[in-house]
Design an enzyme around this catalytic site. Sequence first.
Site, PDB file in Angstrom:
ATOM      1  N   PRO A   2      37.341  32.556  47.541  1.00 42.35           N
ATOM      2  CA  PRO A   2      36.469  31.644  48.261  1.00 42.35           C
ATOM      3  C   PRO A   2      37.040  30.241  48.272  1.00 42.35           C
ATOM      4  O   PRO A   2      37.508  29.748  47.254  1.00 42.35           O
ATOM      5  CB  PRO A   2      35.172  31.674  47.452  1.00 42.35           C
ATOM      6  N   GLU A   3      36.994  29.622  49.421  1.00 43.78           N
ATOM      7  CA  GLU A   3      37.290  28.197  49.509  1.00 43.78           C
ATOM      8  C   GLU A   3      35.959  27.477  49.634  1.00 43.78           C
ATOM      9  O   GLU A   3      34.902  28.093  49.527  1.00 43.78           O
ATOM     10  CB  GLU A   3      38.209  27.926  50.703  1.00 43.78           C
ATOM     11  N   HIS A  91      32.892  45.922  38.217  1.00 41.87           N
ATOM     12  CA  HIS A  91      33.196  44.486  38.256  1.00 41.87           C
ATOM     13  C   HIS A  91      31.964  43.591  38.407  1.00 41.87           C
ATOM     14  O   HIS A  91      32.110  42.409  38.682  1.00 41.87           O
ATOM     15  CB  HIS A  91      34.200  44.146  39.364  1.00 41.87           C
ATOM     16  N   ARG A 110      39.068  40.430  40.115  1.00 38.50           N
ATOM     17  CA  ARG A 110      40.285  39.895  39.488  1.00 38.50           C
ATOM     18  C   ARG A 110      40.010  39.039  38.266  1.00 38.50           C
ATOM     19  O   ARG A 110      40.933  38.694  37.536  1.00 38.50           O
ATOM     20  CB  ARG A 110      41.086  39.105  40.530  1.00 38.50           C
ATOM     21  N   ARG A 152      54.995  10.171  47.186  1.00 38.61           N
ATOM     22  CA  ARG A 152      54.978  11.609  46.885  1.00 38.61           C
ATOM     23  C   ARG A 152      55.992  12.352  47.757  1.00 38.61           C
ATOM     24  O   ARG A 152      55.972  12.245  48.975  1.00 38.61           O
ATOM     25  CB  ARG A 152      53.578  12.163  47.160  1.00 38.61           C
TER      26      ARG A 152
END
Length: 271
Positions: A2-3, A91, A110, A152
């Site tokens: 998920p973002e 899970h 995971r 950077r």
Amino acid sequence: MPELPEVETTRRGIAPHLRERTIASVIVRNPRLRWPVPAELPEQFTGARINQVDRRGKYLLLRTDRGTLILHLGMSGSLRVALPQTLIRKHDHVDLVLDSQRILRLHDPRRFGCLLWTADDPLHHPLLAGLGPEPLTEQFHGQYLHDQSRGRQAPVKNFIMDSHVVVGVGNIYANEALHLAGIHPLRAAGRIALPRYHRLAEAIRTVLSEAILAGGTTLRDFTDSEGKPGYFRHHLRIYGREQLACLRCGGLIHHQVIGQRASYFCRVCQR
DNA sequence: AGTGCGGCCTGTCCGC
DNA sequence: TGCGGACAGGCCGCAC
């Protein structure tokens, strides 16, 4: 997995079920997440009343009168509001059983996610204290990105995916935002001028907002709090479109691994 | 300080 | 059909 849009979709889905509810019990079937679920957590939160469900970056914050639960979904985590008769799947690691009989159920194949807690201000927690601004607030703008990026050398894609720079921009949306802004993902962050950072900040906001409206992106296994997939994948303009025509200029979309992550860009209109 | 990489995990998909 | 290997949306912690 998920973002930010997926986490926000989840937050909006679960919040109405949690707010002003009391936690009747906590069941930990498998504490072995990224960091172990603290052994005292069930005892600490049994009987706690949930006041508010917030989000900071990709962390969900369940604020209660006994402290705050800090939840991260990692790469493969999801939360569902279940009923007592809902079958427990493989899970399904943790249940928060509410006084309404509903169950907030954490599923994470995971196990890159985490479930922690703090009695203090969660924004001061070590995992959250150093996070960059929220991209959908006015603290985030092109001038900020420009300031942060001076000197950077790293590719701008890595730069905007750094949660200490700005939270919530994961791999998919980094690809999308750079395409929308017409910026090449490998360009050194420190060598992009202010006007282009204005465009990039705007692109990040646009892409994230649109994804939230669509209920997040499902590539493999994202589901919202009712187990439904998100629909933003239908809106993806660059991610996963290797060898297809760029929707801006018709150029061939190029695929390349940058910083160990799949990257897609158009060499013609992204400079 | 900034940068790049290893590592944590399981499931899925692809090629043989 | 089976099997090994690559790969997947995150992100900390470490070495340089």
